[in-house]
Design an enzyme around this catalytic site. Sequence first.
Site, PDB file in Angstrom:
ATOM      1  N   GLU A   1       5.274   3.546   1.238  1.00  0.00           N
ATOM      2  CA  GLU A   1       5.855   4.676   0.483  1.00  0.00           C
ATOM      3  C   GLU A   1       6.811   4.229  -0.622  1.00  0.00           C
ATOM      4  O   GLU A   1       7.917   4.763  -0.740  1.00  0.00           O
ATOM      5  CB  GLU A   1       6.556   5.647   1.449  1.00  0.00           C
ATOM      6  CG  GLU A   1       5.602   6.335   2.388  1.00  0.00           C
ATOM      7  CD  GLU A   1       6.227   7.468   3.204  1.00  0.00           C
ATOM      8  OE1 GLU A   1       7.455   7.672   3.149  1.00  0.00           O
ATOM      9  OE2 GLU A   1       5.461   8.171   3.884  1.00  0.00           O
TER      10      GLU A   1
ATOM     11  N   GLU B   1      -0.464   7.604   7.829  1.00  0.00           N
ATOM     12  CA  GLU B   1       0.560   8.442   8.479  1.00  0.00           C
ATOM     13  C   GLU B   1       0.129   9.894   8.330  1.00  0.00           C
ATOM     14  O   GLU B   1      -0.041  10.380   7.199  1.00  0.00           O
ATOM     15  CB  GLU B   1       1.943   8.262   7.841  1.00  0.00           C
ATOM     16  CG  GLU B   1       2.624   6.966   8.211  1.00  0.00           C
ATOM     17  CD  GLU B   1       4.059   6.877   7.702  1.00  0.00           C
ATOM     18  OE1 GLU B   1       4.762   7.918   7.674  1.00  0.00           O
ATOM     19  OE2 GLU B   1       4.462   5.776   7.332  1.00  0.00           O
TER      20      GLU B   1
HETATM   21  O1  AHR Z   1       6.926   8.386  10.403  1.00  0.00           O
HETATM   22  C1  AHR Z   1       8.238   8.606   9.957  1.00  0.00           C
HETATM   23  C2  AHR Z   1       8.464   8.182   8.511  1.00  0.00           C
HETATM   24  O2  AHR Z   1       7.766   9.051   7.667  1.00  0.00           O
HETATM   25  C3  AHR Z   1       7.971   6.813   8.108  1.00  0.00           C
HETATM   26  O3  AHR Z   1       8.882   5.811   8.372  1.00  0.00           O
HETATM   27  C4  AHR Z   1       7.782   6.959   6.632  1.00  0.00           C
HETATM   28  O4  AHR Z   1       6.805   6.073   6.131  1.00  0.00           O
HETATM   29  C5  AHR Z   1       7.441   8.420   6.442  1.00  0.00           C
HETATM   30  O5  AHR Z   1       8.161   8.995   5.423  1.00  0.00           O
END
Ligand code: AHR
Length: 503
Positions: free
Chosen positions: A173, A292
């Site tokens: 990210e 994610e």
């Molecule tokens: O999963 C929680 C967080 O969400 C992670 O660390 C990040 O990559 C995302 O913003």
Amino acid sequence: MRSAQLTIDPAFSIGPADRRLFGSFVEHMGRCVYGGIYEPGHATADSRGLRGDVLQLTRELGVSVVRYPGGNFVSGYRWEDGVGPVGDRPRRLDLAWKTIETNAFGLDEFMTWATEAGVEPMMAVNLGTRGVQEACDLLEYTNHPGGTQLSDLRRKHGAEEPYGVRLWCLGNELDGPWQVGHKTADEYGRLAAETARAMKMIDPSISLVACGSSNRTMSTFASWEATVLEHTYEHVDYISAHTYYDPSDGDRASILASAVDMDNFITDVVATADHVAARQRHKRKLKISFDEWNVWYQSRLQADLDRRGWVEAPALIEDDFTALDAVVVGDLLITLLRHADRVGVACQAQLANVIAPIRTRTGGPAWRQSIFHPFALTARYARGTVLRTEPVSPRYETKKYGDVPVLDTVAVHDEETGALAVFAVNRGDADLPLDLDLRGLPGLRPEQHLTLAAGSAPAATNTEAEPERVTPRELTTPTSDGGRCTVALPACSWNLLRFAPQP
Ligand code: AHR
């Protein structure tokens, strides 16, 4: 009563249901590692501190690949801190989650855990505060057989054979201003390309994931992907996507349609990647690593962070998932499968305690959250070839996503056994009769209808005291007539319909 129709035919295939679509994520965040997968002294822990109850639930969940060690955490992480004698490891400030990281658990412990869990490790390198050299060092430690300083250090630490990690994320990210080491698309694209080139010199067999957008609402969405891929396309194998759906505002109609947004997200990223491929004359199509995704009551995060100073492994975003959330998760899995031709990896975030299907109490038991069930059943039964389905469905109006279908479906056909699994979500407030036409797969008979319905108690959760409150239940198996059958999908439900060849 409104009804829906679905015709399934093996002639219309999307692609194989890749096991890597059933991935998960272990981050050094909250109690995912400490008190989650690792808790020395716990009644079920082995001599290395790995919790046996969590390992057992991980296997039952059917997780294939697990991303590690972050997440936002990786952007300030020094992997060397987490190897070697535990007593010598430094305590550090983790800026991402305002936490003290003890480093008692690190790379070698994770690899041992992954072997015990039967999952493929997927590593992320730090491209926030670090760069090409540290990524290469880490790869040398994990994948080089021996005879160099870092590969011999791994052997000295007890791992004679290289770990052979195949999947690598080039940072996390980096488009997000919250990220330690946040970068512009050009800055990140250059760094990712150079890191990728160097890593593939060490081990050409690895697959690399460039960071896409943190979510589709980022103001830089799509232009970030285009710029990053202009720099990296020839060096990488995947572009990542992340998304979380927040039910906090109580807009039930919209949260139930979250998969519509995920579907559009995937289509947009594919279009952007294909645009770069066309400009640069690449024949190879890039895949998405949706590394994610989940439901997350994000509005609760700030309160968690505000509540404390620097502490070890605090309880962070331990959302109690409802029956309704489980229906949404089931639908997100349907979407990922429907894009099996372009989504090659997907990781639900996270595995234990932190917005997770598995919850634990430190010193106490582990249990399955509501969202555990659609994941485990999809991972178990989505085997074979994903088939294209075009359901005819009533529609309804949502604030966030406009007019959407009530029914969402995907089907997976196992050519080896002949079995067919149909996954179906009824987003509506009323039961939905579904007419299925399976004449394209002659000789199949209905075998089982499992449902997880949120219609009557949408806010029900599983707790330590009541861990089985939200579980799938079996409905009467429908009968078929000449390849046709009708099933009733309960209001607001996720469903698995299994069909088997006639004995
Ligand atoms: O999963 C929680 C967080 O969400 C992670 O660390 C990040 O990559 C995302 O913003």
